[in-house]
Design a protein around this motif. Structure first.
Motif, short mmCIF file in Angstrom:
data_model
loop_
_atom_site.label_atom_id
_atom_site.label_comp_id
_atom_site.label_asym_id
_atom_site.label_seq_id
_atom_site.Cartn_x
_atom_site.Cartn_y
_atom_site.Cartn_z
N PRO A 1 1.07 -1.08 -0.43
CA PRO A 1 0.15 -0.03 -0.02
C PRO A 1 0.75 1.17 -0.08
CG PRO A 1 -0.99 -1.67 1.45
CD PRO A 1 0.31 -1.94 1.45
N VAL A 2 2.56 1.27 0.50
CA VAL A 2 2.70 2.21 1.00
C VAL A 2 3.51 2.75 -0.70
CG1 VAL A 2 5.35 3.70 2.16
CG2 VAL A 2 3.38 2.21 2.99
N ALA A 3 3.32 1.48 -1.22
CA ALA A 3 4.25 1.82 -2.73
C ALA A 3 3.52 2.18 -3.31
CB ALA A 3 4.46 0.09 -3.05
N ALA A 4 2.25 1.77 -3.87
CA ALA A 4 1.04 2.30 -4.24
C ALA A 4 0.98 3.70 -3.60
CB ALA A 4 -0.55 1.74 -4.23
N LEU A 5 0.56 4.26 -3.00
CA LEU A 5 0.63 6.07 -2.50
C LEU A 5 2.49 6.39 -3.19
CD1 LEU A 5 -0.65 8.01 -0.88
CD2 LEU A 5 0.45 7.18 1.22
N ARG A 6 3.25 6.22 -3.00
CA ARG A 6 4.60 6.37 -3.64
C ARG A 6 4.32 7.06 -5.16
NH1 ARG A 6 8.34 7.01 0.55
NH2 ARG A 6 8.24 5.03 1.62
N ALA A 7 4.04 5.73 -5.76
CA ALA A 7 3.76 5.71 -7.39
C ALA A 7 2.49 6.49 -7.50
CB ALA A 7 3.30 4.56 -7.86
N VAL B 1 1.44 9.31 -5.73
CA VAL B 1 2.39 10.86 -5.67
C VAL B 1 3.12 11.17 -6.84
CG1 VAL B 1 3.22 12.09 -3.68
CG2 VAL B 1 1.41 11.04 -3.52
N ALA B 2 4.20 10.06 -7.00
CA ALA B 2 5.07 10.82 -7.30
C ALA B 2 4.14 10.95 -9.71
CB ALA B 2 6.31 8.94 -8.43
N GLU B 3 3.48 10.22 -9.85
CA GLU B 3 2.45 10.46 -10.83
C GLU B 3 2.00 11.58 -10.78
OE1 GLU B 3 0.54 6.73 -12.29
OE2 GLU B 3 2.44 5.81 -11.86
N ALA B 4 1.18 11.76 -10.36
CA ALA B 4 0.24 12.89 -10.14
C ALA B 4 0.72 13.81 -9.96
CB ALA B 4 -0.31 13.40 -8.45
N ASP B 5 0.42 15.75 -10.68
CA ASP B 5 0.89 16.79 -10.93
C ASP B 5 1.04 17.41 -9.46
OD1 ASP B 5 1.78 16.12 -13.51
OD2 ASP B 5 -0.49 16.11 -14.86
N ALA B 6 0.38 17.24 -8.50
CA ALA B 6 -0.06 17.89 -7.60
C ALA B 6 -1.31 17.14 -6.57
CB ALA B 6 -1.13 19.38 -8.10
N TRP C 1 5.58 8.52 5.46
CA TRP C 1 6.12 7.84 4.49
C TRP C 1 6.62 8.26 3.56
CZ3 TRP C 1 7.22 2.88 4.97
CH2 TRP C 1 6.72 2.57 6.15
N LEU C 2 6.01 9.44 3.15
CA LEU C 2 6.19 10.27 1.86
C LEU C 2 7.18 10.83 2.15
CD1 LEU C 2 2.69 11.18 0.40
CD2 LEU C 2 3.89 9.31 -0.65
N SER C 3 7.86 11.65 2.64
CA SER C 3 8.51 12.70 3.46
C SER C 3 9.77 11.76 2.70
CB SER C 3 8.59 12.88 3.95
OG SER C 3 8.73 11.62 5.06
N ARG C 4 9.85 10.19 3.15
CA ARG C 4 11.39 9.50 3.11
C ARG C 4 11.68 8.88 1.15
NH1 ARG C 4 14.43 9.66 6.80
NH2 ARG C 4 14.76 6.92 6.21
N PRO C 5 12.80 8.86 0.93
CA PRO C 5 14.06 9.74 1.22
C PRO C 5 14.04 10.91 1.67
CG PRO C 5 14.64 9.03 -0.55
CD PRO C 5 13.36 8.36 -0.88
N ALA C 6 14.53 11.56 2.70
CA ALA C 6 15.09 13.15 3.22
C ALA C 6 15.49 13.54 2.26
CB ALA C 6 15.35 12.32 4.34
N LEU C 7 14.88 14.99 1.73
CA LEU C 7 14.95 16.00 0.24
C LEU C 7 14.54 14.87 -0.85
CD1 LEU C 7 18.25 17.19 2.72
CD2 LEU C 7 15.86 17.86 2.67
N ALA C 8 14.45 13.72 -0.98
CA ALA C 8 15.05 13.11 -2.57
C ALA C 8 13.18 12.71 -2.50
CB ALA C 8 15.93 12.52 -2.62
N SER C 9 12.38 12.74 -2.15
CA SER C 9 10.61 12.57 -2.07
C SER C 9 10.26 12.48 -2.84
CB SER C 9 10.35 12.40 -0.74
OG SER C 9 9.37 13.32 -0.36
N VAL C 10 9.18 12.09 -2.95
CA VAL C 10 8.11 12.37 -4.29
C VAL C 10 7.01 13.64 -4.12
CG1 VAL C 10 7.80 9.53 -5.31
CG2 VAL C 10 6.50 10.88 -2.44
#
Ligand SMILES: Cc1cc2nc3c(=O)[nH]c(=O)nc-3n(C[C@H](O)[C@H](O)[C@H](O)COP(=O)(O)O)c2cc1C
Length: 186
Positions: A57-63, A65-70, A92-101
């Motif tokens: 579920p975390v991978a799905a959330l990250r993906a 967010v990455a695919e969304a423009d906003a 969860w989304l804030s990781r990795p620090a400073l290089a997250s989605v």
């Protein structure tokens, strides 16, 4: 087309915040579309779990967010703060620090609560949590829905025209910021 991912900080089936997101999806300008991501399956953040690999579920959330423009976040207010559900998702989304989605991601925040403050304090916490990850958070217009039970009908349709107008304005701002936020071609 601006792809906006809506995330509600309430898991409740009859959540006013989720209803507010659904209202936003109907009010979205033709150049934008809003999909809502359900946080129900997101586990509590744990560094050890993350190190072993994202749960599905975390991978799905990250993906998503990455695919969304906003992003469009709708926060409830619990004890003058945001919900653990939403803060956990941001962690969860804030990781990795400073290089997250979340880095450079345009984000608009709104919220509905039963109190008179309409989630203003909760929204401030969400804004603060997005600062270090480097999201581009809209400052205005503010969409804070007080006494939420008065603003939706029994089918959870938004009935307050002023709130509808504020949501429309927020979406226009989010689309504008997103358009100005395109990566510069190499
Ligand atoms: C634990 C808890 C704490 C709450 N604290 C506040 C609060 O500080 N301010 C407020 O306006 N409403 C507060 N409420 C009421 C919520 O605003 C209300 O339950 C709202 O409908 C939650 O959002 P939802 O409809 O999206 O689930 C609280 C509710 C709960 C369950």
């Amino acid at each position: 087309m601006t792809k906006i991912l809506g995330i509600s900080g309430s898991l409740r089936e009859r959540s006013y915040n989720t209803a507010l997101l659904r209202a936003a999806a109907e009010l979205a300008p033709p150049a934008a579309e809003i999909e809502v991501f359900d946080l129900s399956a997101i586990p509590l953040y744990n560094d050890d779990v993350e190190a072993a690999g994202d749960p599905e579920p975390v991978a799905a959330l990250r993906a998503a967010v990455a695919e969304a423009d906003a992003l469009l976040l709708a926060t409830p207010e619990y004890n003058r703060g945001t919900s653990g559900v939403l803060k956990n998702a941001i962690d969860w989304l804030s990781r990795p620090a400073l290089a997250s989605v979340l880095r450079w991601k345009p984000v608009a925040i709104m919220g509905a609560s039963s109190g008179r403050g309409g989630t203003r304090r909760a929204q401030q916490q969400v804004r603060d949590a997005l600062l270090f990850p480097g999201a581009v958070v809209l400052e205005q217009p503010e969409v804070a829905v007080p006494t939420a039970w008065e603003r939706f009908d029994p089918d959870l349709q938004l009935t307050d025209e002023n709130i509808g107008a504020a949501v429309t304005e927020l979406l226009a701002g989010l689309v504008e910021v997103t358009q100005h936020n395109q990566p510069v071609a190499a």
